[in-house]
Design a protein around this motif. Structure first.
Motif, PDB file in Angstrom:
ATOM      1  N   LYS A  37       0.834  -1.204   0.000  1.00 20.99           N
ATOM      2  CA  LYS A  37       0.000   0.000   0.000  1.00 20.99           C
ATOM      3  C   LYS A  37       0.870   1.255   0.000  1.00 20.99           C
ATOM      4  O   LYS A  37       0.610   2.214  -0.733  1.00 20.99           O
ATOM      5  CB  LYS A  37      -0.930   0.005   1.222  1.00 20.99           C
ATOM      6  N   GLN A  38       1.899   1.221   0.835  1.00 19.58           N
ATOM      7  CA  GLN A  38       2.773   2.384   0.922  1.00 19.58           C
ATOM      8  C   GLN A  38       3.515   2.622  -0.395  1.00 19.58           C
ATOM      9  O   GLN A  38       3.661   3.765  -0.842  1.00 19.58           O
ATOM     10  CB  GLN A  38       3.773   2.185   2.059  1.00 19.58           C
ATOM     11  N   ALA A  39       3.955   1.548  -1.031  1.00 21.38           N
ATOM     12  CA  ALA A  39       4.649   1.675  -2.311  1.00 21.38           C
ATOM     13  C   ALA A  39       3.734   2.298  -3.361  1.00 21.38           C
ATOM     14  O   ALA A  39       4.151   3.177  -4.131  1.00 21.38           O
ATOM     15  CB  ALA A  39       5.144   0.313  -2.776  1.00 21.38           C
ATOM     16  N   LEU A  40       2.486   1.840  -3.402  1.00 20.03           N
ATOM     17  CA  LEU A  40       1.540   2.375  -4.379  1.00 20.03           C
ATOM     18  C   LEU A  40       1.179   3.824  -4.073  1.00 20.03           C
ATOM     19  O   LEU A  40       1.013   4.638  -4.987  1.00 20.03           O
ATOM     20  CB  LEU A  40       0.281   1.514  -4.423  1.00 20.03           C
ATOM     21  N   ILE A 124       0.935  -9.458  -5.770  1.00 19.01           N
ATOM     22  CA  ILE A 124       1.711  -8.327  -6.283  1.00 19.01           C
ATOM     23  C   ILE A 124       3.185  -8.475  -5.934  1.00 19.01           C
ATOM     24  O   ILE A 124       4.070  -8.267  -6.772  1.00 19.01           O
ATOM     25  CB  ILE A 124       1.163  -7.000  -5.713  1.00 19.01           C
ATOM     26  N   LEU A 125       3.466  -8.850  -4.679  1.00 16.44           N
ATOM     27  CA  LEU A 125       4.853  -8.971  -4.230  1.00 16.44           C
ATOM     28  C   LEU A 125       5.610 -10.014  -5.044  1.00 16.44           C
ATOM     29  O   LEU A 125       6.789  -9.850  -5.356  1.00 16.44           O
ATOM     30  CB  LEU A 125       4.886  -9.333  -2.744  1.00 16.44           C
ATOM     31  N   LYS A 208      11.478   1.418  -9.298  1.00 16.08           N
ATOM     32  CA  LYS A 208      12.527   1.967  -8.430  1.00 16.08           C
ATOM     33  C   LYS A 208      12.492   1.312  -7.048  1.00 16.08           C
ATOM     34  O   LYS A 208      13.522   0.922  -6.503  1.00 16.08           O
ATOM     35  CB  LYS A 208      12.337   3.479  -8.280  1.00 16.08           C
ATOM     36  N   ILE A 209      11.298   1.212  -6.478  1.00 16.10           N
ATOM     37  CA  ILE A 209      11.169   0.652  -5.131  1.00 16.10           C
ATOM     38  C   ILE A 209      11.552  -0.821  -5.114  1.00 16.10           C
ATOM     39  O   ILE A 209      12.203  -1.304  -4.185  1.00 16.10           O
ATOM     40  CB  ILE A 209       9.741   0.863  -4.600  1.00 16.10           C
ATOM     41  N   ARG A 210      11.174  -1.538  -6.157  1.00 12.96           N
ATOM     42  CA  ARG A 210      11.492  -2.964  -6.208  1.00 12.96           C
ATOM     43  C   ARG A 210      12.989  -3.219  -6.388  1.00 12.96           C
ATOM     44  O   ARG A 210      13.545  -4.156  -5.818  1.00 12.96           O
ATOM     45  CB  ARG A 210      10.734  -3.636  -7.364  1.00 12.96           C
ATOM     46  N   ASN A 211      13.652  -2.396  -7.187  1.00 12.57           N
ATOM     47  CA  ASN A 211      15.016  -2.704  -7.614  1.00 12.57           C
ATOM     48  C   ASN A 211      16.107  -1.827  -7.017  1.00 12.57           C
ATOM     49  O   ASN A 211      17.287  -2.170  -7.110  1.00 12.57           O
ATOM     50  CB  ASN A 211      15.093  -2.613  -9.144  1.00 12.57           C
ATOM     51  N   ASN A 212      15.730  -0.708  -6.422  1.00  9.54           N
ATOM     52  CA  ASN A 212      16.731   0.214  -5.894  1.00  9.54           C
ATOM     53  C   ASN A 212      16.518   0.419  -4.391  1.00  9.54           C
ATOM     54  O   ASN A 212      15.574   1.105  -3.985  1.00  9.54           O
ATOM     55  CB  ASN A 212      16.631   1.558  -6.619  1.00  9.54           C
ATOM     56  N   PRO A 213      17.381  -0.166  -3.563  1.00  5.92           N
ATOM     57  CA  PRO A 213      17.210  -0.026  -2.111  1.00  5.92           C
ATOM     58  C   PRO A 213      17.116   1.423  -1.653  1.00  5.92           C
ATOM     59  O   PRO A 213      16.427   1.720  -0.676  1.00  5.92           O
ATOM     60  CB  PRO A 213      18.468  -0.708  -1.557  1.00  5.92           C
ATOM     61  N   ALA A 214      17.781   2.335  -2.365  1.00  5.35           N
ATOM     62  CA  ALA A 214      17.754   3.741  -1.965  1.00  5.35           C
ATOM     63  C   ALA A 214      16.365   4.357  -2.108  1.00  5.35           C
ATOM     64  O   ALA A 214      16.051   5.371  -1.473  1.00  5.35           O
ATOM     65  CB  ALA A 214      18.754   4.540  -2.808  1.00  5.35           C
ATOM     66  N   ALA A 215      15.506   3.741  -2.941  1.00  4.54           N
ATOM     67  CA  ALA A 215      14.152   4.255  -3.141  1.00  4.54           C
ATOM     68  C   ALA A 215      13.187   3.779  -2.064  1.00  4.54           C
ATOM     69  O   ALA A 215      12.050   4.248  -2.002  1.00  4.54           O
ATOM     70  CB  ALA A 215      13.638   3.845  -4.516  1.00  4.54           C
ATOM     71  N   ARG A 216      13.615   2.847  -1.228  1.00  2.83           N
ATOM     72  CA  ARG A 216      12.771   2.338  -0.139  1.00  2.83           C
ATOM     73  C   ARG A 216      12.958   3.251   1.066  1.00  2.83           C
ATOM     74  O   ARG A 216      13.798   3.016   1.921  1.00  2.83           O
ATOM     75  CB  ARG A 216      13.156   0.889   0.184  1.00  2.83           C
ATOM     76  N   VAL A 217      12.152   4.289   1.113  1.00  4.26           N
ATOM     77  CA  VAL A 217      12.407   5.390   2.032  1.00  4.26           C
ATOM     78  C   VAL A 217      11.817   5.192   3.429  1.00  4.26           C
ATOM     79  O   VAL A 217      11.959   6.057   4.283  1.00  4.26           O
ATOM     80  CB  VAL A 217      11.887   6.714   1.432  1.00  4.26           C
ATOM     81  N   THR A 218      11.128   4.076   3.660  1.00  8.76           N
ATOM     82  CA  THR A 218      10.597   3.799   4.999  1.00  8.76           C
ATOM     83  C   THR A 218      11.026   2.398   5.430  1.00  8.76           C
ATOM     84  O   THR A 218      11.417   1.563   4.609  1.00  8.76           O
ATOM     85  CB  THR A 218       9.059   3.870   5.020  1.00  8.76           C
ATOM     86  N   ASP A 219      10.929   2.135   6.728  1.00  8.04           N
ATOM     87  CA  ASP A 219      11.337   0.826   7.261  1.00  8.04           C
ATOM     88  C   ASP A 219      10.509  -0.310   6.668  1.00  8.04           C
ATOM     89  O   ASP A 219      11.033  -1.385   6.360  1.00  8.04           O
ATOM     90  CB  ASP A 219      11.213   0.822   8.784  1.00  8.04           C
ATOM     91  N   ILE A 220       9.209  -0.086   6.505  1.00 10.21           N
ATOM     92  CA  ILE A 220       8.358  -1.168   6.003  1.00 10.21           C
ATOM     93  C   ILE A 220       8.672  -1.466   4.533  1.00 10.21           C
ATOM     94  O   ILE A 220       8.646  -2.626   4.100  1.00 10.21           O
ATOM     95  CB  ILE A 220       6.850  -0.837   6.189  1.00 10.21           C
ATOM     96  N   LYS A 222      11.643  -1.114   3.158  1.00  9.81           N
ATOM     97  CA  LYS A 222      12.920  -1.825   3.193  1.00  9.81           C
ATOM     98  C   LYS A 222      12.699  -3.290   3.553  1.00  9.81           C
ATOM     99  O   LYS A 222      13.330  -4.178   2.973  1.00  9.81           O
ATOM    100  CB  LYS A 222      13.849  -1.166   4.217  1.00  9.81           C
ATOM    101  N   LYS A 223      11.819  -3.546   4.499  1.00 12.36           N
ATOM    102  CA  LYS A 223      11.591  -4.916   4.934  1.00 12.36           C
ATOM    103  C   LYS A 223      10.864  -5.737   3.877  1.00 12.36           C
ATOM    104  O   LYS A 223      11.271  -6.854   3.546  1.00 12.36           O
ATOM    105  CB  LYS A 223      10.802  -4.943   6.249  1.00 12.36           C
ATOM    106  N   VAL A 224       9.795  -5.190   3.344  1.00 10.41           N
ATOM    107  CA  VAL A 224       8.975  -5.953   2.378  1.00 10.41           C
ATOM    108  C   VAL A 224       9.728  -6.181   1.074  1.00 10.41           C
ATOM    109  O   VAL A 224       9.765  -7.306   0.559  1.00 10.41           O
ATOM    110  CB  VAL A 224       7.637  -5.219   2.106  1.00 10.41           C
ATOM    111  N   PHE A 225      10.338  -5.144   0.528  1.00  8.83           N
ATOM    112  CA  PHE A 225      10.979  -5.290  -0.775  1.00  8.83           C
ATOM    113  C   PHE A 225      12.415  -5.786  -0.695  1.00  8.83           C
ATOM    114  O   PHE A 225      13.014  -6.131  -1.712  1.00  8.83           O
ATOM    115  CB  PHE A 225      10.907  -3.976  -1.556  1.00  8.83           C
ATOM    116  N   GLY A 226      12.939  -5.843   0.515  1.00 11.00           N
ATOM    117  CA  GLY A 226      14.247  -6.433   0.691  1.00 11.00           C
ATOM    118  C   GLY A 226      14.183  -7.882   1.124  1.00 11.00           C
ATOM    119  O   GLY A 226      15.180  -8.585   1.255  1.00 11.00           O
TER     120      GLY A 226
END
Length: 229
Positions: A37-40, A124-125, A208-220, A222-226
Protein backbone atom coordinates in the motif's frame (compact mmCIF):
# COMPACT_ATOMS: atom_id res chain seq x y z
CA UNK A 1 41.19 -24.17 27.78
CA UNK A 2 41.83 -21.38 25.28
CA UNK A 3 40.54 -23.62 22.49
CA UNK A 4 37.38 -24.33 24.47
CA UNK A 5 36.87 -20.61 25.02
CA UNK A 6 37.25 -19.83 21.30
CA UNK A 7 34.86 -22.64 20.36
CA UNK A 8 32.29 -21.42 22.88
CA UNK A 9 32.58 -17.87 21.54
CA UNK A 10 32.25 -19.04 17.97
CA UNK A 11 29.13 -20.99 18.79
CA UNK A 12 27.67 -18.00 20.59
CA UNK A 13 28.34 -15.69 17.63
CA UNK A 14 26.82 -18.21 15.26
CA UNK A 15 23.74 -18.46 17.44
CA UNK A 16 23.36 -14.69 17.52
CA UNK A 17 23.69 -14.52 13.75
CA UNK A 18 21.00 -17.13 13.30
CA UNK A 19 18.74 -15.20 15.65
CA UNK A 20 19.42 -11.96 13.80
CA UNK A 21 18.86 -13.68 10.46
CA UNK A 22 15.58 -15.10 11.70
CA UNK A 23 14.43 -11.65 12.75
CA UNK A 24 15.27 -10.02 9.43
CA UNK A 25 13.77 -12.71 7.20
CA UNK A 26 10.45 -13.07 8.98
CA UNK A 27 7.64 -11.08 7.44
CA UNK A 28 3.93 -11.10 8.17
CA UNK A 29 0.97 -10.76 5.83
CA UNK A 30 0.07 -7.51 7.56
CA UNK A 31 3.52 -6.12 6.76
CA UNK A 32 3.25 -7.22 3.14
CA UNK A 33 -0.08 -5.42 2.74
CA UNK A 34 1.25 -2.34 4.50
CA UNK A 35 4.38 -2.26 2.37
CA UNK A 36 2.54 -2.68 -0.91
CA UNK A 37 0.00 0.00 0.00
CA UNK A 38 2.77 2.38 0.92
CA UNK A 39 4.65 1.68 -2.31
CA UNK A 40 1.54 2.38 -4.38
CA UNK A 41 0.73 5.53 -2.43
CA UNK A 42 4.24 6.86 -3.02
CA UNK A 43 4.12 5.88 -6.68
CA UNK A 44 0.72 7.47 -7.24
CA UNK A 45 1.71 10.65 -5.43
CA UNK A 46 5.00 11.02 -7.29
CA UNK A 47 3.48 10.22 -10.68
CA UNK A 48 0.55 12.60 -10.40
CA UNK A 49 2.81 15.26 -8.89
CA UNK A 50 5.23 15.10 -11.82
CA UNK A 51 2.55 15.17 -14.50
CA UNK A 52 0.10 17.70 -13.09
CA UNK A 53 2.50 20.66 -13.28
CA UNK A 54 2.91 22.95 -16.28
CA UNK A 55 4.82 21.05 -18.99
CA UNK A 56 4.48 17.79 -17.04
CA UNK A 57 3.18 16.23 -20.25
CA UNK A 58 4.19 18.75 -22.89
CA UNK A 59 7.95 18.75 -22.18
CA UNK A 60 8.20 15.00 -21.61
CA UNK A 61 8.77 12.95 -24.75
CA UNK A 62 7.65 9.74 -23.01
CA UNK A 63 4.11 10.95 -22.32
CA UNK A 64 3.61 14.00 -24.52
CA UNK A 65 0.21 13.95 -26.20
CA UNK A 66 0.74 14.14 -29.94
CA UNK A 67 -1.77 14.09 -32.76
CA UNK A 68 -3.56 10.71 -32.91
CA UNK A 69 -2.38 8.21 -35.55
CA UNK A 70 -5.56 8.62 -37.57
CA UNK A 71 -4.78 12.35 -37.80
CA UNK A 72 -1.16 11.91 -38.93
CA UNK A 73 -2.13 12.67 -42.51
CA UNK A 74 -3.86 15.83 -41.34
CA UNK A 75 -0.76 17.01 -39.49
CA UNK A 76 1.61 16.21 -42.34
CA UNK A 77 -0.56 17.94 -44.90
CA UNK A 78 -0.95 21.12 -42.85
CA UNK A 79 2.77 21.31 -42.12
CA UNK A 80 3.59 20.82 -45.79
CA UNK A 81 1.41 23.76 -46.81
CA UNK A 82 2.80 26.06 -44.11
CA UNK A 83 -0.06 25.71 -41.61
CA UNK A 84 1.86 23.89 -38.88
CA UNK A 85 1.01 26.62 -36.35
CA UNK A 86 -2.55 25.27 -36.18
CA UNK A 87 -1.22 21.83 -35.27
CA UNK A 88 1.26 23.20 -32.73
CA UNK A 89 -1.48 25.09 -30.90
CA UNK A 90 -3.67 22.00 -30.80
CA UNK A 91 -0.84 19.82 -29.44
CA UNK A 92 0.06 22.32 -26.71
CA UNK A 93 -3.58 22.67 -25.69
CA UNK A 94 -4.08 18.88 -25.51
CA UNK A 95 -1.10 18.55 -23.18
CA UNK A 96 -2.32 21.37 -20.97
CA UNK A 97 -5.62 19.52 -20.62
CA UNK A 98 -3.82 16.32 -19.65
CA UNK A 99 -1.81 18.22 -17.03
CA UNK A 100 -5.02 19.68 -15.61
CA UNK A 101 -6.61 16.25 -15.29
CA UNK A 102 -3.66 14.33 -13.83
CA UNK A 103 -4.20 15.57 -10.29
CA UNK A 104 -7.71 14.07 -10.31
CA UNK A 105 -6.21 10.58 -10.23
CA UNK A 106 -4.69 10.72 -6.75
CA UNK A 107 -7.83 10.33 -4.57
CA UNK A 108 -9.11 7.56 -6.85
CA UNK A 109 -5.82 5.70 -6.49
CA UNK A 110 -5.82 6.11 -2.72
CA UNK A 111 -9.34 4.70 -2.50
CA UNK A 112 -8.34 1.63 -4.54
CA UNK A 113 -5.17 1.13 -2.49
CA UNK A 114 -7.17 1.15 0.74
CA UNK A 115 -9.17 -1.86 -0.45
CA UNK A 116 -6.13 -4.08 -1.10
CA UNK A 117 -6.44 -7.57 0.40
CA UNK A 118 -3.78 -9.95 1.69
CA UNK A 119 -4.23 -12.11 -1.42
CA UNK A 120 -3.83 -9.06 -3.65
CA UNK A 121 -0.65 -8.01 -1.84
CA UNK A 122 1.02 -11.43 -1.90
CA UNK A 123 0.27 -11.78 -5.62
CA UNK A 124 1.71 -8.33 -6.28
CA UNK A 125 4.85 -8.97 -4.23
CA UNK A 126 5.56 -12.17 -6.16
CA UNK A 127 4.65 -10.62 -9.51
CA UNK A 128 6.52 -8.73 -12.19
CA UNK A 129 8.12 -5.32 -11.76
CA UNK A 130 4.84 -3.61 -12.65
CA UNK A 131 2.47 -5.99 -10.83
CA UNK A 132 1.32 -3.28 -8.40
CA UNK A 133 0.74 -0.86 -11.26
CA UNK A 134 -1.30 -3.44 -13.16
CA UNK A 135 -3.36 -4.10 -10.02
CA UNK A 136 -4.05 -0.39 -9.69
CA UNK A 137 -4.86 -0.09 -13.38
CA UNK A 138 -7.38 -2.92 -13.18
CA UNK A 139 -9.05 -1.43 -10.13
CA UNK A 140 -9.22 2.20 -11.26
CA UNK A 141 -9.28 2.48 -15.07
CA UNK A 142 -13.06 2.73 -15.45
CA UNK A 143 -13.40 5.19 -12.56
CA UNK A 144 -10.44 7.25 -13.76
CA UNK A 145 -11.85 7.47 -17.27
CA UNK A 146 -15.18 8.68 -15.88
CA UNK A 147 -13.40 11.22 -13.67
CA UNK A 148 -10.96 12.40 -16.34
CA UNK A 149 -13.41 12.92 -19.20
CA UNK A 150 -15.27 15.95 -17.79
CA UNK A 151 -12.03 17.48 -16.52
CA UNK A 152 -10.33 16.93 -19.87
CA UNK A 153 -13.35 18.33 -21.68
CA UNK A 154 -13.44 21.44 -19.49
CA UNK A 155 -9.67 21.85 -19.76
CA UNK A 156 -9.77 21.52 -23.52
CA UNK A 157 -12.32 24.30 -23.63
CA UNK A 158 -10.38 26.41 -21.12
CA UNK A 159 -7.15 26.26 -23.10
CA UNK A 160 -8.95 26.63 -26.44
CA UNK A 161 -7.99 23.12 -27.55
CA UNK A 162 -11.48 22.49 -28.88
CA UNK A 163 -11.19 25.66 -30.94
CA UNK A 164 -7.72 24.78 -32.25
CA UNK A 165 -8.78 21.21 -32.97
CA UNK A 166 -11.81 22.42 -34.92
CA UNK A 167 -9.58 24.83 -36.83
CA UNK A 168 -7.12 22.06 -37.70
CA UNK A 169 -9.78 19.83 -39.18
CA UNK A 170 -11.74 22.64 -40.76
CA UNK A 171 -8.64 23.80 -42.60
CA UNK A 172 -7.68 20.24 -43.54
CA UNK A 173 -11.15 19.17 -44.59
CA UNK A 174 -11.43 22.23 -46.82
CA UNK A 175 -8.18 21.55 -48.66
CA UNK A 176 -8.81 20.59 -52.32
CA UNK A 177 -6.65 17.46 -51.93
CA UNK A 178 -8.64 16.09 -48.99
CA UNK A 179 -10.51 12.91 -49.85
CA UNK A 180 -11.41 11.50 -46.42
CA UNK A 181 -12.84 13.79 -43.77
CA UNK A 182 -11.22 13.23 -40.34
CA UNK A 183 -12.34 14.38 -36.90
CA UNK A 184 -11.62 11.87 -34.08
CA UNK A 185 -13.08 12.29 -30.58
CA UNK A 186 -10.66 14.74 -28.98
CA UNK A 187 -11.81 14.27 -25.37
CA UNK A 188 -11.61 10.47 -25.55
CA UNK A 189 -8.19 10.60 -27.18
CA UNK A 190 -6.63 13.00 -24.66
CA UNK A 191 -8.22 11.12 -21.75
CA UNK A 192 -6.65 7.87 -22.94
CA UNK A 193 -3.23 9.45 -23.44
CA UNK A 194 -3.35 11.15 -20.03
CA UNK A 195 -4.15 7.87 -18.27
CA UNK A 196 -1.38 6.09 -20.15
CA UNK A 197 1.07 8.71 -18.95
CA UNK A 198 0.00 8.41 -15.32
CA UNK A 199 0.32 4.62 -15.31
CA UNK A 200 3.66 4.78 -17.10
CA UNK A 201 5.09 6.84 -14.27
CA UNK A 202 3.51 4.77 -11.53
CA UNK A 203 5.19 1.73 -13.10
CA UNK A 204 8.50 3.62 -13.11
CA UNK A 205 8.12 4.47 -9.43
CA UNK A 206 7.24 0.86 -8.62
CA UNK A 207 10.32 -0.36 -10.47
CA UNK A 208 12.53 1.97 -8.43
CA UNK A 209 11.17 0.65 -5.13
CA UNK A 210 11.49 -2.96 -6.21
CA UNK A 211 15.02 -2.70 -7.61
CA UNK A 212 16.73 0.21 -5.89
CA UNK A 213 17.21 -0.03 -2.11
CA UNK A 214 17.75 3.74 -1.97
CA UNK A 215 14.15 4.26 -3.14
CA UNK A 216 12.77 2.34 -0.14
CA UNK A 217 12.41 5.39 2.03
CA UNK A 218 10.60 3.80 5.00
CA UNK A 219 11.34 0.83 7.26
CA UNK A 220 8.36 -1.17 6.00
CA UNK A 221 9.40 -0.68 2.36
CA UNK A 222 12.92 -1.82 3.19
CA UNK A 223 11.59 -4.92 4.93
CA UNK A 224 8.98 -5.95 2.38
CA UNK A 225 10.98 -5.29 -0.77
CA UNK A 226 14.25 -6.43 0.69
CA UNK A 227 12.75 -9.72 1.85
CA UNK A 228 14.58 -12.75 0.49
CA UNK A 229 17.26 -10.61 -1.22
Amino acid sequence: MLRDYVNDATRAIGGNRRKASSKTTTITNTEIVSGLKQALEIGAQNATGRLSVTNGFFSNALVKVMMPPEAAKVENTLRQVGLGAYVDKAILAMNRAAEDAAIQAKPIFINAITGMTVQDAIGILKGNNDAATQYLKGKTSAQLTAAFRPVISASLDKVNATKYWAEVFEVYNNLPTTFNKVNPDLTAYVTDRALNGVFLYIAEEEGKIRNNPAARVTDILKKVFGYGK
